[in-house]
Write a protein that holds these residues in place. Structure first.
Motif, mmCIF file in Angstrom:
data_model
loop_
_atom_site.group_PDB
_atom_site.id
_atom_site.type_symbol
_atom_site.label_atom_id
_atom_site.label_comp_id
_atom_site.label_asym_id
_atom_site.label_seq_id
_atom_site.Cartn_x
_atom_site.Cartn_y
_atom_site.Cartn_z
ATOM 1 N N THR A 75 0.838 -1.204 0.000
ATOM 2 C CA THR A 75 0.000 0.000 0.000
ATOM 3 C C THR A 75 0.869 1.249 0.000
ATOM 4 O O THR A 75 0.426 2.328 -0.392
ATOM 5 C CB THR A 75 -0.888 0.066 1.266
ATOM 6 O OG1 THR A 75 -0.031 0.115 2.401
ATOM 7 C CG2 THR A 75 -1.808 -1.123 1.354
ATOM 8 N N GLN A 134 -7.865 4.573 19.534
ATOM 9 C CA GLN A 134 -8.954 4.973 18.650
ATOM 10 C C GLN A 134 -9.235 6.461 18.710
ATOM 11 O O GLN A 134 -9.908 7.001 17.845
ATOM 12 C CB GLN A 134 -10.205 4.177 19.005
ATOM 13 C CG GLN A 134 -9.934 2.690 18.883
ATOM 14 C CD GLN A 134 -11.182 1.843 18.976
ATOM 15 O OE1 GLN A 134 -12.200 2.308 19.443
ATOM 16 N NE2 GLN A 134 -11.081 0.605 18.536
ATOM 17 N N GLN A 140 -7.097 6.619 12.922
ATOM 18 C CA GLN A 140 -8.347 6.371 12.193
ATOM 19 C C GLN A 140 -8.075 6.135 10.706
ATOM 20 O O GLN A 140 -8.598 5.196 10.105
ATOM 21 C CB GLN A 140 -9.311 7.546 12.378
ATOM 22 C CG GLN A 140 -9.851 7.677 13.795
ATOM 23 C CD GLN A 140 -10.502 6.411 14.322
ATOM 24 O OE1 GLN A 140 -11.177 5.686 13.586
ATOM 25 N NE2 GLN A 140 -10.279 6.122 15.600
ATOM 26 N N SER A 141 -7.237 6.979 10.128
ATOM 27 C CA SER A 141 -6.940 6.755 8.710
ATOM 28 C C SER A 141 -6.126 5.478 8.541
ATOM 29 O O SER A 141 -6.303 4.729 7.576
ATOM 30 C CB SER A 141 -6.200 7.951 8.103
ATOM 31 O OG SER A 141 -5.762 8.829 9.082
ATOM 32 N N LYS A 143 -6.378 2.858 10.338
ATOM 33 C CA LYS A 143 -7.313 1.744 10.433
ATOM 34 C C LYS A 143 -7.981 1.502 9.080
ATOM 35 O O LYS A 143 -8.072 0.366 8.599
ATOM 36 C CB LYS A 143 -8.376 2.053 11.494
ATOM 37 C CG LYS A 143 -9.349 0.923 11.742
ATOM 38 C CD LYS A 143 -10.329 1.295 12.837
ATOM 39 C CE LYS A 143 -11.545 1.993 12.232
ATOM 40 N NZ LYS A 143 -12.541 2.347 13.267
ATOM 41 N N GLY A 144 -8.410 2.599 8.461
ATOM 42 C CA GLY A 144 -9.072 2.477 7.162
ATOM 43 C C GLY A 144 -8.189 1.768 6.146
ATOM 44 O O GLY A 144 -8.639 0.876 5.420
ATOM 45 N N ILE A 145 -6.931 2.149 6.129
ATOM 46 C CA ILE A 145 -6.027 1.544 5.146
ATOM 47 C C ILE A 145 -5.803 0.069 5.457
ATOM 48 O O ILE A 145 -5.783 -0.786 4.564
ATOM 49 C CB ILE A 145 -4.686 2.308 5.101
ATOM 50 C CG1 ILE A 145 -4.937 3.790 4.799
ATOM 51 C CG2 ILE A 145 -3.765 1.718 4.039
ATOM 52 C CD1 ILE A 145 -3.712 4.660 4.900
ATOM 53 N N PHE A 147 -7.896 -1.927 6.964
ATOM 54 C CA PHE A 147 -9.104 -2.652 6.565
ATOM 55 C C PHE A 147 -9.134 -2.896 5.061
ATOM 56 O O PHE A 147 -9.391 -4.007 4.585
ATOM 57 C CB PHE A 147 -10.353 -1.864 6.992
ATOM 58 C CG PHE A 147 -10.838 -2.222 8.368
ATOM 59 C CD1 PHE A 147 -10.087 -1.860 9.475
ATOM 60 C CD2 PHE A 147 -12.022 -2.921 8.546
ATOM 61 C CE1 PHE A 147 -10.525 -2.191 10.747
ATOM 62 C CE2 PHE A 147 -12.456 -3.263 9.826
ATOM 63 C CZ PHE A 147 -11.710 -2.899 10.924
ATOM 64 N N ALA A 148 -8.873 -1.828 4.322
ATOM 65 C CA ALA A 148 -8.939 -1.941 2.865
ATOM 66 C C ALA A 148 -7.934 -2.963 2.350
ATOM 67 O O ALA A 148 -8.251 -3.823 1.506
ATOM 68 C CB ALA A 148 -8.695 -0.578 2.238
ATOM 69 N N ASN A 151 -9.068 -6.517 3.203
ATOM 70 C CA ASN A 151 -10.150 -6.966 2.323
ATOM 71 C C ASN A 151 -9.630 -7.330 0.953
ATOM 72 O O ASN A 151 -10.038 -8.328 0.361
ATOM 73 C CB ASN A 151 -11.223 -5.879 2.203
ATOM 74 C CG ASN A 151 -12.110 -5.874 3.429
ATOM 75 O OD1 ASN A 151 -12.192 -6.897 4.128
ATOM 76 N ND2 ASN A 151 -12.743 -4.755 3.711
ATOM 77 N N GLN A 168 -10.455 -5.126 16.653
ATOM 78 C CA GLN A 168 -9.867 -3.836 17.022
ATOM 79 C C GLN A 168 -9.683 -3.771 18.530
ATOM 80 O O GLN A 168 -10.616 -3.965 19.283
ATOM 81 C CB GLN A 168 -10.792 -2.693 16.581
ATOM 82 C CG GLN A 168 -10.969 -2.657 15.091
ATOM 83 C CD GLN A 168 -11.898 -1.541 14.680
ATOM 84 O OE1 GLN A 168 -11.847 -0.459 15.253
ATOM 85 N NE2 GLN A 168 -12.746 -1.802 13.716
#
Ligand SMILES: Nc1ncnc2c1ncn2[C@@H]1O[C@H](COP(=O)(O)OP(=O)(O)OP(=O)(O)O)[C@@H](O)[C@H]1O
Ligand SMILES: [Mg+2]
Lengths: 373, 319
Positions: A75, A134, A140-141, A143-145, A147-148, A151, A168
């Motif tokens: 990433t 958290q 937060q960002s 975490k988003g990365i 997750f993506a 997936n 989490q």
């Protein structure tokens, strides 16, 4: 009492009427903050992520876990720091906490558990755990990365029925940046220099100018003189603290908590450093050499006591020496109290600093000749 | 002091300072060696001596800054060696230490009030500023003043508690002649106010000009005391006739039968005068080319007193 106030006011007027005093106690620390903040403030734009891969087979990562980490890496959003696989989660978290502070990184840990590969192939389901704060924006960002990426890894595995759950786990951390670390150090440094040099000046130079001799012929006592000097140092220390914290907040958004320990540490510093200066002024009688001696003492102390860089980065022998530096305890205590919110450690450091303060101020007072020289 | 007299109550005696057989040793070095003297109320007393004579040591014993190793000293009737008495002495004395400087970044007035605040009662700063003639400079920082003005601030500071006795340790050393005169003016004003002043100096002219009583101290001992006139009469020797700038030439032109003449710096001829000889010598000089020269009769000074007593001169630097 009125005599002590007169002495405090006298010192204070002498202080603010001197441009160089104002520079060293106010402008110089602020300059350092801006400078160091600009140099070290914004490190890499990637997120720091600690990663522990427990999914081993014959001591090497399984191909599944290896591939998963590869995806995270690809990433380009992370600086991945591996944590030894043999540690328990708690050990790993402790390690992350220390290492992150040391290197000025965020505290986030992703654990790929043992059995990750086998479960994936058997049940098409797996769990990984992400430990992070958290409440931290950056997390937060991050975490988003994560997750993506997870997936996308899962969907690329044979078919779309595969799923990986991310557990989490909240970590209560304060994401300590370099500037957060640095600000208490600058305060400690300022208290050190104003204290030591202030005492050398008022006790060495005032002796040379016969001001002390003159005062000794009046009803003023030595104790009153020393109390006056200490009172003045406390005022100066408070000013330094407030000014530096204010600028730290205004420029870098450093939020500090001023608590009981902060007050204790400022009191300790206002006794400790002038005490050291008084001891110096008594061994080195000539004001100019005393000034040189003060430089010789304060400079190494500043560097060794973790003002600019964490002491952990020092060679072992220096770490041991740092333990004997009074500034170490003031710096650590101020960090614990102002930034880390670690009351237990703040208390220990405050007590040590107060003990050292009592020792040096008493020694300095005993050594100081008020009358005969 | 006789043993039979009842001791005066502390603070009430006319004897402002009483020193008996006082000594101070530093290791083998005897800085003060068994000196005795006293100061009466309203007197200006000068302690005159070269560098290292023991002036500061003595004064600082009286100021309770140093402990004597022998003898007795009382200030205003209080014993300088007793702790409880020292507190009383400190309230009542005024001190200008040798080489004193006030606080650099405080103004003249602030400095006076700073030191004044150390006492229960202080004199009005403006009155003191007037006394030492510093009105224009009262809001100037101390460090910006010239040496002479600085010393006047020191004088004002030493008077701030309206002391019963003022100790001035070498108040004019290092000042230019003009500034010395100014300091002398302040001391004279103190005398006219009836203050008792103890000053030390290595300037002979200063002692002669200012002091009612002079004690000459050398190597820790008092070698002579008295009014300047008494000292000069007793130890000064003869008057001298001076013929200005006559040079070697002039020596040859002197009429025969004179006391032995000597040539001094700048070519002055000095002839010691015995009592009653002046007229004869002047008459005989009238017969020579020297009658055109500037001729004066010089009375001996404290310089001569010191020279006669010690065989040395006190130079300008006090050595
Ligand atoms: N603190 C001291 N320790 C050792 N010796 C001292 C000390 N103070 C003075 N002395 C010695 O005592 C002697 C007298 O010194 P003192 O300062 O009293 O002389 P002074 O008459 O004031 O000289 P000056 O004109 O230079 O001020 C000198 O030999 C000096 O070296
Ligand atoms: Mg002296």
């Amino acid at each position: 009492m009125s005599r002590i106030i007169t002495i405090i006011v006298g010192h204070f007027k002498s202080w603010y009427r001197s441009k160089s005093n104002i520079f060293w106690t106010i402008a110089f620390p602020l300059l350092l903050i801006v400078l160091f903040g600009a140099i070290f403030g914004n490190g890499s734009t990637k997120f720091d992520l600690y990663l522990q891969n427990q999914d081993l087979s014959a001591n090497t990562p399984t191909p599944y876990s290896q591939a998963y980490i590869g995806v995270l890496n690809n990433t380009g959003a992370f600086n991945i720091h591996m944590v030894a696989a043999g540690q328990t989660v708690q050990q790993a978290l402790d390690f992350v906490k220390n290492d992150a502070q040391l290197h000025n990184r965020g505290q986030r840990l992703l654990v790929v558990p043992a059995g990750f590969a086998s479960e994936l192939s058997a049940t098409k389901k797996a769990n990984i755990s992400l430990y992070f704060d958290q409440s931290d924006q950056a997390s937060q960002s991050l975490k988003g990365i994560v997750f993506a990426a997870t997936n996308s890894y899962a969907s690329n595995l044979s078919n779309s029925t595969t799923s990986i759950d991310i557990q989490q786990q909240n970590l209560v951390t304060r994401n300590i940046r370099y500037i957060d670390f640095f600000i208490p150090g600058v305060i400690g440094m300022t208290l050190l220099t104003t204290g030591v040099f202030g005492a050398v000046n008022t006790n060495g130079r005032y002796r040379e100018l016969k001001i002390i001799k003159k005062l000794a012929t009046t009803p003023l006592s030595k104790i009153e003189w020393i109390l006056g000097m200490v009172g003045y140092q406390m005022i100066l220390a408070t000013i330094s603290l407030v000014v530096i914290l204010f600028f730290g907040y205004a420029i870098f958004g450093v939020t500090a908590t001023i608590d009981f320990y902060t007050v204790g540490l400022v009191v300790a510093a206002a006794l400790l450093f002038p005490g050291i200066g008084m001891v110096l002024a008594n061994f080195v009688k000539e004001a100019e050499s005393a000034d040189a001696a003060a430089n010789a003492i304060t400079f190494p102390m500043m560097f060794l006591a973790g003002t600019f860089w964490p002491r952990e980065t020092l060679p072992d022998i220096m770490k041991i020496i740092a333990n004997f530096m009074p500034l170490t305890y003031v710096n650590d205590g101020l960090r614990d109290a102002l930034i880390y919110a670690e009351p237990a450690q703040a208390l220990t450091n405050t007590i040590i600093a107060l003990g050292l303060a009592a020792f040096f101020i008493v020694l300095g007072s005993i050594l100081m000749n008020w009358k005969e020289e | 002091m006789s043993r039979d007299q009842p001791a005066p109550l502390p603070g009430q005696s006319d004897k402002i300072v009483q020193v008996e057989n006082l000594s101070k040793k530093y290791g083998d070095n005897i800085a003060v060696n068994g000196i005795s003297f006293s100061l009466t109320k309203g007197e200006v007393f000068a302690f005159l001596g070269p560098n290292g004579a023991g002036k500061t040591t003595t004064v600082e014993i009286l100021e309770c800054l140093r402990n004597p190793t022998g003898g007795q000293a009382k200030v205003l009737g209080y014993d300088v060696s007793k702790r409880s008495d020292q507190a009383e002495i400190r309230k009542r004395i005024g001190v200008l230490p040798q080489d004193f400087n006030a606080i650099d970044r405080l103004t003249v007035r602030e400095n006076i009030n700073y030191f004044g605040a150390m006492f229960k009662h202080q004199l009005d700063a403006d009155k003191l500023i007037e006394l030492v003639d510093l009105k224009d400079k009262r809001d100037e920082q101390f460090k910006k003043l010239s040496g002479g003005l600085k010393q006047r601030v020191g004088l004002a500071v030493s008077l701030v508690n309206d002391p019963d006795v003022v100790f001035l340790d070498e108040p004019t050393t290092g000042l230019d002649p003009r500034a010395r005169r100014d300091v002398w003016g302040v001391v004279e004003r103190l005398r006219s106010q009836g203050k008792t002043v103890f000053l030390t100096t290595h300037y002979m002219d200063e002692a002669e000009y200012l002091a009612d009583i002079v004690s000459i101290i050398d190597h820790g001992q008092i070698i002579a005391s008295g009014t300047p006139d008494q000292l000069i009469d007793t130890h000064g020797g003869k008057k001298t006739l001076i013929i200005r700038e006559a040079g070697e030439e002039g020596l040859k032109q002197l009429p025969p039968g004179l006391p032995k003449a000597e040539l001094r710096n700048a070519g002055d001829i000095a002839i010691p005068l015995n009592n009653g000889e002046l007229t004869n010598i002047l008459m005989s000089l009238g017969q020579t080319p020297l009658h055109d020269k500037e001729i004066e009769v010089r009375r001996p000074t404290l310089d001569d007193v010191f020279l006669n007593l010690t065989g040395r001169r006190v130079s300008e630097e006090g050595n």
